[in-house]
Design an enzyme around this catalytic site. Structure first.
Site, PDB file in Angstrom:
ATOM      1  CD  GLU A 179      -3.252   0.655   0.350  1.00  0.00           C
ATOM      2  OE1 GLU A 179      -3.944   2.100  -0.322  1.00  0.00           O
ATOM      3  OE2 GLU A 179      -2.999  -0.921  -0.147  1.00  0.00           O
ATOM      4  CD  GLU A 206      -0.772   7.279  -2.433  1.00  0.00           C
ATOM      5  OE1 GLU A 206      -1.164   8.290  -1.469  1.00  0.00           O
ATOM      6  OE2 GLU A 206      -0.864   6.108  -3.207  1.00  0.00           O
ATOM      7  CG  ASP A 230      -5.266   2.940   5.134  1.00  0.00           C
ATOM      8  OD1 ASP A 230      -4.164   3.145   3.772  1.00  0.00           O
ATOM      9  OD2 ASP A 230      -5.060   4.198   5.493  1.00  0.00           O
TER      10      ASP A 230
END
Length: 494
Positions: A290, A321, A475
């Protein structure tokens, strides 16, 4: 409408009365009397159609995980109003400016404004321990401040632990407050327990919230900390040592981004140690990595190229990201400074394909393990997988999208009146030729396309109109996607 219905009813009663008292009333009078038609049912909204379709397509995989090991970053999140805290710190609004590392309250204010104006999430290391501790005390005492389980690993562990059939091992710096808040189903090795907690400060802002001349286009958060334990990934060796006894079916690794602020000599050394540790387990079980917000291109390149990414089977990341990953590696659309709104599906598809072809196992002869990328952004999610390695990905990407809606709204199920569809109804499989024009079908809300030997699945997100909490959504999305994913056993190449 009710007035017309009432009037018609009264008229019918009157006619009935006259007809009863005067049977000779001409029949043609009745031709002018009509009772109201039954109310027309309104068409279900796109949000209702998608929500109903999710219930049908989100099905459990044939083979499910039984034991999942998660590490290595964990902390206590202190969640406060970003503008409110900065005002309490005697900061005035001004111009935004990004800082790779924060050294002062002024740096904090500028970085917060920079990302608030873009509606983007970001995470930074605060270098001055004493100043950070003063800010942390002010945050904890701020009216309405809330404490939550924090850190990608702990948050993923918490989400996994909501499934009773799963045994979850969590390794990370777990202090007394965090240990108290963790789900009782989570196993924490004694070596992971420490006397004090690590705190991360989460400065949230709402869509449309304004400070000075800066207005947030959407709700999001800015995270910062002075976290040495997580910054050095101090629990990594404990994590790897615990795997032999725990015997997991799946390993989830996070926290690499925390090392970025520790300086190049330290992260170069720890990355090599992390790679050696992960290499010891990768042949037996799949590893999911992650990712999180980073700013150092050299560091990202080390993760992407010769270091971590090729030895994990799956990664999860958001739009910032993904773009930074392409910028660091001179990939597709690296010239973009930012997405400028909802990321273009074709550009996202180009970068995902590039990652799997350059750093993954799209070539069967490649020694890389990477075969799956779970991309998530506010309006939609994409799962890109190399053919033959993963199953049940329609359910997995839809489950990730559904949990994003539910968790952001703080509900147990989707309430169609509290969400809105922002995903594009038409898009392209690539930004450059050859490209296929695709459309979103709300009744079958996962769109699939192929490029070479990579299959893409896109699911729209029903965006919460008034989100209660944005921290940990990524998450939860990755955890939910993994729960519904099934990895296919591979035959050894002779």
């Amino acid at each position: 409408m009710w007035r017309k219905a009432a009037g018609a009813a009264l008229l019918a009663l009157a006619v009935g009365y006259f007809y009863h008292t005067n049977p000779d009333l001409p029949e043609q009078v009745l031709q002018y009397i009509s009772l109201p038609n039954p109310p027309i049912q309104s068409e279900p909204s796109l949000e209702q159609v998608i929500s109903t379709a999710w219930d049908a397509i989100i099905t459990a995989p044939a083979r499910q995980w039984g034991r999942v090991a998660v590490g290595v970053n964990a902390c206590v999140d202190v969640v406060v109003s970003g503008i409110g805290l900065l005002q309490a710190l005697a900061q005035d609004p001004g111009m935004g400016r990004d800082h790779e590392v924060l050294h002062s309250k002024e740096d904090l204010k500028e970085a917060f404004i920079h990302y608030m104006g873009r509606g983007s999430a970001a995470e930074r290391f605060f270098a001055d321990k004493e100043v950070f501790q003063r800010i942390a005390r002010a945050a904890a005492e701020y009216p309405g401040a809330q404490l939550y389980v924090g850190g990608n690993a702990a948050l993923i562990g918490q989400k996994l632990a909501t499934y009773p059939q799963l045994m979850v091992l969590l390794c990370g710096p777990v202090g007394p407050k965090l240990h108290e808040m963790l789900d009782e189903q989570i196993i924490v090795p004694p070596e992971s327990l420490q006397e004090t907690d690590e705190y991360h400060l989460i400065l949230e802002y709402k869509a449309g919230e304004q400070w000075g001349t800066t207005r947030a286009p959407q709700a999001n958060r800015f995270i910062f900390s002075h976290d040495v334990s997580n910054g050095e990934m101090s629990a990594l060796e404990t994590f790897v040592a615990s795997l032999d006894e725990f015997e997991p079916d799946l390993v989830v690794l996070s926290g690499l981004h925390m090392m970025e602020g520790q300086g190049k000599p330290m992260w170069e050394r720890r990355l090599k140690e992390a790679v050696a540790a992960i290499s010891d387990v990768r042949s037996a079980v799949p590893v999911h990595l992650e990712l999180a917000s980073m700013t150092d291109k050299d560091y990202m390149n080390s993760i992407m190229q010769e270091q971590v990414m090729p030895i994990v089977a799956s990664i999860g990341l958001n739009e910032q990201e993904l773009l930074f990953l392409s910028q660091a590696g001179a990939g597709p659309h690296a010239e973009l400074l930012s997405w400028g709104g909802i990321p273009d599906v074709g550009r996202v598809s180009d970068i995902l394909l590039w990652v799997l072809e350059q750093h993954g196992r799209s070539d069967p002869q490649s020694e890389a393990d990477l075969t799956r990328i779970h991309f998530h952004t506010l309006a939609y999610h994409v799962l890109a997988t190399v053919d033959g390695h993963w199953a049940n990905q329609v359910a997995a990407v839809a489950a990730g999208a559904r949990v994003a809606s539910i968790q952001a709204c703080g509900l147990q199920t989707i309430d169609a009146s509290k969400v809105v569809l922002r995903a594009p109804l038409e898009f392209h499989s690539s930004h450059s030729e050859p490209r296929e024009k695709l459309s979103l079908n709300p009744a079958e809300p996962v769109t699939m396309w192929k490029r070479h030997n990579v299959t893409f699945h896109l699911a729209p997100v029903l965006v919460c109109k008034q989100p209660l909490r944005t921290v940990g959504l990524g998450d939860a999305i990755s955890a939910e996607g993994l729960i519904y994913s099934e990895i296919r056993p591979q035959q050894p190449i002779l």
